[in-house]
Design a protein around this motif. Structure first.
Motif, PDB file in Angstrom:
ATOM      1  N   GLU A  91       0.847  -1.187   0.000  1.00  0.00           N
ATOM      2  CA  GLU A  91       0.000   0.000   0.000  1.00  0.00           C
ATOM      3  C   GLU A  91       0.886   1.242   0.000  1.00  0.00           C
ATOM      4  N   TYR A 100      -2.964  -2.849  -4.667  1.00  0.00           N
ATOM      5  CA  TYR A 100      -1.829  -3.204  -3.807  1.00  0.00           C
ATOM      6  C   TYR A 100      -2.092  -4.535  -3.122  1.00  0.00           C
ATOM      7  N   SER A 158      -0.873  -4.422   2.945  1.00  0.00           N
ATOM      8  CA  SER A 158      -1.380  -3.181   3.541  1.00  0.00           C
ATOM      9  C   SER A 158      -0.287  -2.444   4.310  1.00  0.00           C
ATOM     10  N   SER A 181      -7.460  -3.030  -2.614  1.00  0.00           N
ATOM     11  CA  SER A 181      -6.681  -4.037  -1.899  1.00  0.00           C
ATOM     12  C   SER A 181      -6.904  -5.376  -2.596  1.00  0.00           C
ATOM     13  N   ARG A 217      -6.152  -8.228  -1.534  1.00  0.00           N
ATOM     14  CA  ARG A 217      -6.667  -9.158  -0.523  1.00  0.00           C
ATOM     15  C   ARG A 217      -8.191  -9.025  -0.384  1.00  0.00           C
ATOM     16  N   ARG A 218      -8.692  -7.799  -0.397  1.00  0.00           N
ATOM     17  CA  ARG A 218     -10.148  -7.597  -0.305  1.00  0.00           C
ATOM     18  C   ARG A 218     -10.861  -8.069  -1.568  1.00  0.00           C
TER      19      ARG A 218
END
Length: 197
Positions: free
Chosen positions: A90, A109, A112, A151, A153-154
């Motif tokens: 990030e 990204y 984080s 994100s 990951r999200r």
């Protein structure tokens, strides 16, 4: 774009294009942050780069990538609005500003700010956001008039379970590679003269 094929392409770029540059950069004393630029139209790679703070403490992975992007001949350089910006981590306040000033309308990204602090022992992003801008973690606008951030990951978490499991395995494998690079950086960082190492 949030399907598994798109996320797999982002992972391909991180693994095949950014990570080799980062491994070399860490061997020279640089941090493990990298970036890449893709064309939106076909997801082809325009450029990949990594942190080059040993040359100049401003050459964070994202900023160094943007520097190299603007060194490309104008005829070979796509418009930033036609590109996807990938950051392995990030972006910090410097890199958020650089992405904004160069006209990108997005960035993705993998790790984080909290990952940078907790997993990679590089807490400066969160400290600067708090000390200079009085922002708590996640306090900047992830979607604003300039860009929207994502994100990875999200994005993975939003997918159906079958796709999510496969991508999570791949994310874990990439994270393990970054863990090794982090160990190498942490072991050698006292020998360099990066101001915020």
């Amino acid at each position: 774009m949030t399907d598994s094929a798109f996320i797999n392409r982002l992972f391909d770029v991180i693994e095949q294009d950014v990570l080799p540059l980062t491994a070399k950069g860490v061997g020279e004393g640089n941090k493990l942050f990298g970036a890449a630029i893709l064309k939106k139209s076909d997801l082809s790679l325009v450029l990949a780069e990594t942190n080059n703070e040993m040359e100049n403490p401003l050459w964070h992975g994202e900023v160094h990538c943007l520097k190299r992007f603007y060194e490309m001949p104008k005829a070979d350089r796509p418009d930033t609005k036609d590109c996807i910006f990938i950051a392995t981590h990030e972006p910090c306040s410097l890199c958020l500003s650089a992405i904004t000033w160069t006209g990108f309308d997005n960035f993705y990204y993998l790790f984080s700010h909290e990952d940078s602090r907790d997993s990679f022992a590089i807490p400066h992003d969160l400290k600067i956001l708090k000390e200079v801008f009085t922002l708590d973690p996640g306090g900047y606008n992830a979607e604003n008039a300039y860009w929207k951030s994502y994100s990875i990951r999200r994005l993975i978490a939003s997918l159906p379970p079958v796709e999510r499991g496969e991508l999570e395995q791949r994310r874990t494998a990439i994270a393990a590679l970054y863990d090794r690079l982090s160990d190498a950086y942490q072991t050698g960082k006292d020998a360099n003269d990066i101001p915020l190492n």
